[in-house]
Design a protein around this motif. Structure first.
Motif, PDB file in Angstrom:
ATOM      1  N   VAL A 340     -10.326 -21.866  39.608  1.00  0.00           N
ATOM      2  CA  VAL A 340      -8.875 -21.917  39.443  1.00  0.00           C
ATOM      3  C   VAL A 340      -8.452 -21.187  38.178  1.00  0.00           C
ATOM      4  O   VAL A 340      -8.996 -21.414  37.093  1.00  0.00           O
ATOM      5  N   SER A 342      -6.066 -20.481  35.101  1.00  0.00           N
ATOM      6  CA  SER A 342      -5.277 -21.370  34.245  1.00  0.00           C
ATOM      7  C   SER A 342      -3.782 -21.164  34.456  1.00  0.00           C
ATOM      8  O   SER A 342      -3.298 -20.026  34.551  1.00  0.00           O
ATOM      9  N   GLN A 347      -3.568 -24.536  40.099  1.00  0.00           N
ATOM     10  CA  GLN A 347      -3.798 -25.548  39.079  1.00  0.00           C
ATOM     11  C   GLN A 347      -2.609 -26.502  38.983  1.00  0.00           C
ATOM     12  O   GLN A 347      -2.778 -27.729  38.850  1.00  0.00           O
ATOM     13  N   GLN A 352      -8.767 -28.225  40.967  1.00  0.00           N
ATOM     14  CA  GLN A 352      -9.596 -28.046  39.786  1.00  0.00           C
ATOM     15  C   GLN A 352     -10.796 -27.161  40.126  1.00  0.00           C
ATOM     16  O   GLN A 352     -11.279 -27.165  41.261  1.00  0.00           O
TER      17      GLN A 352
END
Length: 570
Positions: A340, A342, A347, A352
């Motif tokens: 994922v 950021s 997210q 996750q």
């Protein structure tokens, strides 16, 4: 670097402006310091410099200091130096003229331009190695100079081959080491690819090492089909052998508690066989290999996937750990693992890294079926079934909630990786060398030498006719490459500028009459004859050379322009 790119991206209309700036300014600066070398040398030699201009074209403003006018011209990319009596038709024999200076002084002035380009390139290399490399910049530099950074000698080894490809037809086999091609020793896979790329339908002599014995084979690269080029290569046929680079395979990750972890497999183990098959390339079981346009190497990976998946006893993995060799039998268990980005949509939705993807819009998925199902998606919310820390959950993704930070190369900021019984595989990644100020200087000198060998090899191939001049690139191509490399990273960008600077130095030293090397050739003839080459002869040679250079420039620029047009169109 990311800060610079984000600032540039935030400026309206920066796309075109960015291309122009990154395409023109670096090359213009290299031309400027080249002319600065001539200027400083002329002043040192007592030759009158009438004009020193930053840029070309009409004068914007300037000032007179002593005998020299310093000016800024309308096109502030590069510059020029106008010396008294530099043109043979303007020489009167008066003191201070270029033609009136001693032979050694004239040679000093002429060679100063290429010398400062060479020195600048060396300094850039020194700086790059002193600052430090990351894996991306190291890979880029290795491709550019055709040599490994961290090792003294690299052998070009073949991996898998297409069964019906020209490499296999010519007798090449997986695991072969390329000793030479047409007598040239190649020290990197990129140099090997370049030779094949420029040799469509040309019979090449290969010397390969197989089981410790040298063998000579004759292989003819095929031309890449037009439907694969999609009109993107106006320079003509691209040669290919349909062979892959040989790679060792290493266990890159082991999921805690997985079947591989329980069997004692460790990160860093070298994988030599899967199901009894020797691995010549890192096995890829990801969703990408199942796309409709999958290539021959993807088909090899698919075959291995099915052999493992359809074996009721599971699969056998042969590993090497130091001097120890182990064989482990494992049940086959495939998981599609989420990675994922950021602050992405994925997210923000609660996905996750490490989550296992098990369904898409209520339909079970695995590596083989996922690519097809992703491409069949229609507009509307998407339900992803996940196992997160041992708990099953469903996450909804909606275009209405898209985060502006999502990378366009991802799926809502999500990338997917397939694991085999808890393992992922990758080529071994040794530590990058580190340099202090002294070893960085030494490495810069070594890399300058390697750059010179690359240039010399290219010139040899051009002169011999092995490579067509249509593969050369001019200001447009260099500009486009500079812009693309800037997006790779600042270190790669700086190294490329140094590389181009050294190229300019060598090209200017070629014995072409209107280039610096041509002047040096005239000086050498003058030294041998004891008197200058007749002025009329110099004028004729320079005029003919000028026309030939302009014709070559138009020829190269034509192909550069077509290539750029095709890239913009697609």
């Amino acid at each position: 670097m990311e800060l610079i790119q984000s600032v540039l991206a935030s400026i309206p209309g920066i796309g075109v402006v960015k291309w122009i700036l990154l395409a023109v300014i670096p090359l213009g600066f290299l031309i400027f310091i080249h002319e600065l070398g001539h200027f400083l040398a002329a002043k040192r030699a007592g030759i009158k410099v009438n004009t020193f201009s930053i840029g070309f074209g009409p004068r914007v403003f300037g000032f007179q200091r002593g005998e020299t006018e310093y000016r800024l011209s309308w096109l502030p990319f590069g510059g020029y130096v106008q010396m008294e009596g530099e043109n043979p038709t303007e020489q009167t024999g008066a003191p201070g003229e270029f033609g009136s200076a001693s032979l050694s002084s004239r040679a000093f002035v002429v060679i100063a331009g290429p010398a400062i380009n060479l020195l600048f390139g060396m300094l850039i290399y020194w700086f790059v190695f002193g600052v430090g490399l990351n894996r991306t910049s190291a890979d880029f530099i290795e491709r550019l100079i055709g040599h490994s950074i961290g090792e003294k000698e690299v052998r070009v080894q073949l991996g898998e081959l297409a069964d019906d490809g020209p490499g296999a037809a010519g007798g090449l086999m997986p695991g072969d080491t390329i000793v030479s091609v047409n007598g040239d020793t190649l020290t990197s896979w990129s140099a090997f690819q370049t030779r094949i790329f420029t040799s469509a339908k040309k019979r090449l002599e290969f010397v390969v090492e197989r089981d410790g014995v040298h063998q000579t084979l004759f292989v003819t690269p095929e031309a890449t089909p037009e439907e694969e080029l999609r009109g993107n290569n106006p320079r003509g046929d691209i040669g290919r052998l349909r062979v892959a680079e040989g790679q060792e395979t290493e266990v890159a990750e082991v999921t805690p508690g997985s079947l591989a972890a329980l069997a004692g497999i460790q990160v860093g183990d070298r994988v030599e066989t899967l199901n009894g098959e020797t691995l010549y390339n890192v096995p890829d079981f990801g969703t990408w290999i199942w796309r409709p346009t999958a290539g021959w190497l993807d088909a090899k990976h698919q075959h291995l996937y099915h052999r493992i998946d359809q074996s009721p006893e599971g699969f056998e993995i042969g590993i090497r750990r130091g001097e120890e060799k182990l064989t482990v039998q494992l049940p086959a268990q495939w998981h599609v693992i989420a990675r994922v980005q950021s602050k992405s949509t994925a997210q923000n939705a609660g996905i996750q890294s490490g989550d296992i993807l098990v369904s898409l819009n209520g339909q079970p998925v695995n590596s083989e079926t996922l690519y097809t199902k992703l491409n069949a998606l229609t507009d509307g919310p998407i339900a992803l079934g996940l196992i997160q820390q041992g708990i099953e959950k469903t996450v909804m993704l909606s275009e209405a909630e898209i985060s502006g930070i999502d990378d366009e190369r991802t799926f809502y900021g999500l990338t997917l990786q397939t694991t085999l019984s808890g393992m992922t595989f990758a080529p071994p990644q040794g530590p990058l060398p580190e340099y202090n100020v002294f070893t960085a200087f030494e490495k810069g000198l070594e890399t300058t030498y390697l750059t010179l060998t690359v240039i010399a090899r290219t010139l040899k191939q051009l002169i011999s006719g092995e490579v067509s001049p249509k593969y050369l690139t001019g200001p447009i191509g260099i500009g486009q490459a500079t812009k693309n490399i800037f997006e790779i990273g600042l270190i790669s960008f700086l190294f490329f500028i140094g590389f181009i600077s050294i190229n300019l130095a060598i090209v200017n030293l070629l014995p072409i009459p209107i280039a610096d090397g041509g002047h040096l050739l005239f000086f050498a003839i003058e030294k041998i004859r004891g008197k200058p080459v007749p002025r009329r002869a110099q004028e004729i040679v320079q005029q003919v050379s000028f026309l030939l250079i302009i014709a070559l420039f138009v020829y190269i620029t034509w192909f550069d322009s077509l290539t750029l047009f095709n890239q913009l169109r697609n």
